[in-house]
Design an enzyme around this catalytic site. Structure first.
Site, PDB file in Angstrom:
ATOM      1  N   GLU A 140      -1.070 -60.757 -45.450  1.00  0.00           N
ATOM      2  CA  GLU A 140      -0.988 -59.637 -44.620  1.00  0.00           C
ATOM      3  C   GLU A 140      -2.008 -59.098 -44.289  1.00  0.00           C
ATOM      4  O   GLU A 140      -2.948 -58.460 -45.209  1.00  0.00           O
ATOM      5  CB  GLU A 140      -0.032 -58.600 -45.609  1.00  0.00           C
ATOM      6  CG  GLU A 140       1.232 -59.023 -45.986  1.00  0.00           C
ATOM      7  CD  GLU A 140       1.895 -57.933 -46.713  1.00  0.00           C
ATOM      8  OE1 GLU A 140       3.198 -57.919 -46.746  1.00  0.00           O
ATOM      9  OE2 GLU A 140       1.216 -57.249 -47.510  1.00  0.00           O
TER      10      GLU A 140
ATOM     11  N   ASP B 109     -18.719 -60.053 -60.243  1.00  0.00           N
ATOM     12  CA  ASP B 109     -17.864 -58.884 -60.964  1.00  0.00           C
ATOM     13  C   ASP B 109     -18.975 -58.117 -61.884  1.00  0.00           C
ATOM     14  O   ASP B 109     -20.081 -58.203 -61.807  1.00  0.00           O
ATOM     15  CB  ASP B 109     -16.883 -59.779 -61.730  1.00  0.00           C
ATOM     16  CG  ASP B 109     -15.608 -59.034 -62.145  1.00  0.00           C
ATOM     17  OD1 ASP B 109     -15.684 -57.682 -62.313  1.00  0.00           O
ATOM     18  OD2 ASP B 109     -14.547 -59.545 -61.930  1.00  0.00           O
TER      19      ASP B 109
ATOM     20  N   ASN C  67       5.815 -56.202 -50.352  1.00  0.00           N
ATOM     21  CA  ASN C  67       6.315 -54.975 -51.679  1.00  0.00           C
ATOM     22  C   ASN C  67       7.228 -53.835 -51.143  1.00  0.00           C
ATOM     23  O   ASN C  67       7.999 -53.591 -52.018  1.00  0.00           O
ATOM     24  CB  ASN C  67       4.761 -54.596 -51.887  1.00  0.00           C
ATOM     25  CG  ASN C  67       4.240 -55.598 -53.091  1.00  0.00           C
ATOM     26  OD1 ASN C  67       4.719 -56.420 -53.587  1.00  0.00           O
ATOM     27  ND2 ASN C  67       2.881 -55.441 -53.367  1.00  0.00           N
TER      28      ASN C  67
ATOM     29  N   MET D 265      -6.960 -62.961 -58.593  1.00  0.00           N
ATOM     30  CA  MET D 265      -6.931 -62.866 -57.265  1.00  0.00           C
ATOM     31  C   MET D 265      -8.414 -63.031 -56.632  1.00  0.00           C
ATOM     32  O   MET D 265      -8.478 -63.940 -55.737  1.00  0.00           O
ATOM     33  CB  MET D 265      -6.464 -61.298 -56.866  1.00  0.00           C
ATOM     34  CG  MET D 265      -5.054 -61.109 -56.937  1.00  0.00           C
ATOM     35  SD  MET D 265      -3.791 -62.567 -56.519  1.00  0.00           S
ATOM     36  CE  MET D 265      -4.207 -62.258 -54.609  1.00  0.00           C
TER      37      MET D 265
ATOM     38  N   VAL E  25     -10.850 -55.782 -56.354  1.00  0.00           N
ATOM     39  CA  VAL E  25     -10.996 -55.291 -57.920  1.00  0.00           C
ATOM     40  C   VAL E  25      -9.616 -54.813 -58.333  1.00  0.00           C
ATOM     41  O   VAL E  25      -8.684 -54.737 -57.519  1.00  0.00           O
ATOM     42  CB  VAL E  25     -12.139 -54.299 -57.886  1.00  0.00           C
ATOM     43  CG1 VAL E  25     -13.449 -54.948 -57.382  1.00  0.00           C
ATOM     44  CG2 VAL E  25     -11.710 -53.046 -56.744  1.00  0.00           C
TER      45      VAL E  25
ATOM     46  N   ASN F 231      -0.498 -64.107 -54.805  1.00  0.00           N
ATOM     47  CA  ASN F 231      -0.948 -64.926 -56.250  1.00  0.00           C
ATOM     48  C   ASN F 231       0.122 -66.246 -56.390  1.00  0.00           C
ATOM     49  O   ASN F 231       1.331 -66.044 -56.470  1.00  0.00           O
ATOM     50  CB  ASN F 231      -0.740 -63.976 -57.360  1.00  0.00           C
ATOM     51  CG  ASN F 231      -1.647 -64.560 -58.267  1.00  0.00           C
ATOM     52  OD1 ASN F 231      -2.500 -65.319 -58.469  1.00  0.00           O
ATOM     53  ND2 ASN F 231      -0.995 -64.206 -59.600  1.00  0.00           N
TER      54      ASN F 231
ATOM     55  N   LYS G  96     -11.536 -48.466 -56.328  1.00  0.00           N
ATOM     56  CA  LYS G  96     -11.640 -49.286 -55.201  1.00  0.00           C
ATOM     57  C   LYS G  96     -12.868 -48.398 -54.392  1.00  0.00           C
ATOM     58  O   LYS G  96     -13.732 -48.692 -53.903  1.00  0.00           O
ATOM     59  CB  LYS G  96     -10.710 -49.406 -54.563  1.00  0.00           C
ATOM     60  CG  LYS G  96      -9.695 -50.845 -55.001  1.00  0.00           C
ATOM     61  CD  LYS G  96      -8.551 -50.758 -54.145  1.00  0.00           C
ATOM     62  CE  LYS G  96      -7.718 -51.763 -54.825  1.00  0.00           C
ATOM     63  NZ  LYS G  96      -8.162 -53.245 -54.743  1.00  0.00           N
TER      64      LYS G  96
ATOM     65  N   SER H  90      -2.379 -54.499 -52.691  1.00  0.00           N
ATOM     66  CA  SER H  90      -1.050 -55.001 -52.263  1.00  0.00           C
ATOM     67  C   SER H  90      -0.243 -53.553 -51.922  1.00  0.00           C
ATOM     68  O   SER H  90       0.972 -53.816 -51.444  1.00  0.00           O
ATOM     69  CB  SER H  90      -0.478 -55.224 -53.532  1.00  0.00           C
ATOM     70  OG  SER H  90      -0.280 -54.462 -54.589  1.00  0.00           O
TER      71      SER H  90
ATOM     72  N   HIS I   6      -4.531 -58.816 -47.575  1.00  0.00           N
ATOM     73  CA  HIS I   6      -3.520 -59.142 -48.740  1.00  0.00           C
ATOM     74  C   HIS I   6      -3.216 -60.425 -48.903  1.00  0.00           C
ATOM     75  O   HIS I   6      -2.175 -60.886 -48.114  1.00  0.00           O
ATOM     76  CB  HIS I   6      -2.318 -57.990 -48.712  1.00  0.00           C
ATOM     77  CG  HIS I   6      -1.511 -58.056 -49.923  1.00  0.00           C
ATOM     78  ND1 HIS I   6      -0.107 -57.939 -50.063  1.00  0.00           N
ATOM     79  CD2 HIS I   6      -1.775 -58.354 -51.185  1.00  0.00           C
ATOM     80  CE1 HIS I   6       0.114 -57.953 -51.185  1.00  0.00           C
ATOM     81  NE2 HIS I   6      -0.765 -58.321 -51.953  1.00  0.00           N
TER      82      HIS I   6
END
Length: 654
Positions: A156, A36, A195, A17, A94, A147, A101, A123, A144
């Site tokens: 979103e 990262d 979701n 992502m 992450v 993928n 988070k 998500s 959001h």
């Protein structure tokens, strides 16, 4: 932070992502830092961006220069402070764990500029809870992506309890600048929209098998073929990963209660590490044949149960003001690839029947997931989520966008997540749009195109069709022939603007236009012979008229889908090929120029050309008759006067 002030974007996380979001931001022209925790992670993410940009350039969606420029805008970093020190927006991507988070936001607050907006790509986790770790909860929201971010159109945009309206406005505009479609989630509710509907659907599929109500084959045959979803429910679960689905369900169960109790069958799969495609084994064995879904094992009772469960979730979201049903439907079509939204589908099925499906199962099992929500019950009493629209006076366009711009009527095929593939409902809506334009005396030309830059239309949406009789297929063919034929018959010029794929039924639609303008990335073909079919919406009749019989036979018989725009220009199919930079301006310029032409002469010219197809003598006779008629109109004298006076004519259609 106003949208206009956003210049630099930081992305935290270089996984699937994270590097996808970084690529999208760079393609949109933003300077991007991608961070990262390990050098190997950011290196892998950067290499994935380079590979993806190369593929986009190879397919003609962007130029080599644009790919190089986008890659140059991405800076991979491991150190936290330089990654965010000058960021206007920080998008966190992450791993989906609240503790991870929260740790990230604790450090981020220390280094990011005070005015920077924080957006989490979660998500399902609580936006409000995450925002309260920072010292700027009003500058915090959910963003959001789906993928893979480069391909998926939906974002979103989620309001937390403390989120300021200005923050949401800026992030929605940023999503649009990324060439995405933002859907606002009005309330911080677990699972948000997609979701919240999709995960209970996959869980219910598991319960049906666990309780010996249906088999995996019957469930996937129902969802894939009878309901027309892009994947079978178990196929989708294998694709997502059963550990991911279980994690979301456990969170929903913890926050919202027993209605989201994970099915033991799903838990067994995770315990056995049969997580789906990524492990080679899920409900399907990917090391021995993969997914095989029978087309003829669908069951009406399975469809009713699954649709009822989804409608129940839609009812809860509407009841709790998380989102209106139209936004829910849009999100499900863009984010999950549904051919139509669950709200509209449930209305068509009948909400009363869906309530009647849930009530006896709830009484028999006592399971909270079958308890009818107040939102579903209220919508059933009101005649549907969209209300009882018996009068039918206002056309509701769901799969196309219809607008007017001066004298130009504009139609956009609006299913970018499905490559603007054509459904029977879309054909009906195009028919209604032509009615609207013909009833409007101000409309003098029509501009037709597809949403996004990936496709004009990639053809018929096979997922929206269930197996039926030859008679039903013939009737569908006749409907397309009639509506596409209206583009030829409507008394005004029609321009098809083509960017990306123009295949199968999409190419037949473009063929019915009077003129076709294409960007350099246009890709054409009639691949029906690969399916044992033939073009069924007039392609066998119209294409020879445009490119000649020999070229038409070549295009149809070879069934190739990679004719480029320049080749189709040489064949006479495309009138004009323009660069991506010129495409948007030129399509409107052409449509407006045609709209300024003499409307009566244009109408008679189209009729004369159509008449000549059946009988050349009849066409010539019609042409002569029309020519004489035109000399009695005011428009022809205005045209002659304007020519003599070296000015633009002002035609009135009289």
């Amino acid at each position: 932070m106003d949208f206009e002030d956003i210049e630099q974007v930081a992305v935290l996380g270089a996984g699937n992502m994270g590097h996808g979001i970084a690529e999208v931001a760079a393609l949109a022209g933003y300077d991007v830092t991608m961070r990262d925790i390990k050098e190997e992670f950011v290196d892998d993410g950067y290499e994935n961006i380079e590979w993806s940009l190369g593929k986009l350039a190879e397919s003609g969606q962007i130029s080599d220069e644009e790919a190089d420029a986008a890659l140059d805008r991405v800076e991979p970093l491991v150190d936290f402070e330089p990654a965010v020190a000058e960021a206007d927006v920080v998008i966190e991507a992450v791993p989906e764990r609240m503790d991870i988070k929260k740790d990230v936001y604790g450090e981020l607050s220390e280094y990011a500029p005070e005015e920077a907006i924080f957006a989490t790509n979660t998500s399902s986790l609580s936006i409000t809870e995450l925002s309260e770790v920072t010292e700027r909860p009003e500058q915090f929201c959910g963003m959001h992506f789906f993928n893979p971010p480069v391909r998926m159109a939906l974002v979103e945009v989620i309001r937390g309890e403390h989120t300021a309206d200005e923050t949401l406005d800026a992030i929605e505009q940023l999503a649009e600048a990324f060439d995405k479609t933002p859907v606002r989630v009005r309330k911080d509710s677990p699972g948000f929209i997609v979701n919240r509907v999709l995960v209970p659907l996959m869980n219910e599929a598991c319960w049906l098998v666990h309780d010996d109500v249906a088999t995996v084959a019957e469930v996937d045959s129902t969802t894939s073929f009878d309901m027309g979803l892009p994947m079978g429910a178990f196929e989708l679960g294998d694709q997502v990963g059963h550990d991911v689905t279980l994690h979301v369900l456990e969170y929903l169960d913890e926050v919202l209660g027993d209605a989201y109790e994970p099915c033991p069958l799903l838990e067994e799969k995770v315990d056995a590490e049969e997580l789906g495609k990524k492990t080679g084994q899920g409900f399907y064995d990917y090391e021995d044949g993969g997914v095989e879904i029978p087309a003829d094992e669908g069951r009406d009772d399975v469809e009713a149960r699954l649709l009822a469960v989804m409608a129940n979730e839609v009812g809860k979201l509407v009841e709790n003001d998380v989102a209106p049903v139209s936004d829910i439907d849009e999100a499900m079509m863009l984010g999950a690839g549904f051919p139509e939204g669950p709200g509209k589908r449930a209305d068509a099925y009948g909400l009363g029947e869906l309530v009647a499906t849930l009530e006896p199962v709830h009484e028999e099992t006592g399971a909270a997931r079958y308890e009818v929500s107040d939102g579903l019950r209220a919508a059933a009493e009101e005649g549907g989520f969209y209300g009882d629209d018996e009068e039918g006076e206002t056309v509701e366009y769901e799969q196309i966008v219809v607008e007017t711009d001066g004298a130009v009527g504009y139609v956009q095929l609006d299913r970018p997540a499905r490559m603007n593939t054509i459904t029977v409902d879309m054909i009906d809506e195009v028919d209604a749009a032509l009615d609207q334009f013909e009833d409007d005396d101000e409309i003098r030309a029509v501009l037709l195109e597809g949403a996004g830059d990936r496709a004009f239309s990639a053809g018929f949406d096979a997922a929206s069709a269930a197996p039926g009789s030859g008679l039903e297929a013939s009737e569908m063919s006749r409907k397309g022939q009639r509506v596409f034929g209206r583009l030829e018959e409507v008394g005004m010029p029609v321009v098809a603007a083509i960017d990306g794929y123009c295949l199968g039924g999409g190419m037949e639609l473009a063929t019915a236009a009077d003129m076709r303008i294409a960007s350099e990335s246009g890709q054409f073909g009639q691949p029906e012979h690969n399916l044992g079919l033939l073009p069924g919406w007039g392609g066998t009749q119209r294409l020879p008229q445009v490119v000649g019989e020999g070229r038409a036979k070549e295009i149809i018989f070879t069934a190739k889908n990679d004719y480029d725009a320049e080749t189709m220009y040489d064949y006479g199919f495309v009138n004009e090929v323009v660069s991506p930079d010129e495409y948007d301006d030129r399509k409107w310029e052409l449509a407006r120029d045609l709209a300024a032409g003499p409307p009566i002469a244009q109408k008679f010219t189209k009729r004369a050309m159509l008449a000549s197809r059946d009988d050349t003598d009849a066409g010539l006779e019609y042409e002569a008759s029309a020519f004489g008629h035109l000399f009695t109109t005011d428009d022809v004298w205005e045209g002659l006067a304007a020519f003599q006076q070296d000015r633009e004519p002002e035609f009135e259609g009289e």
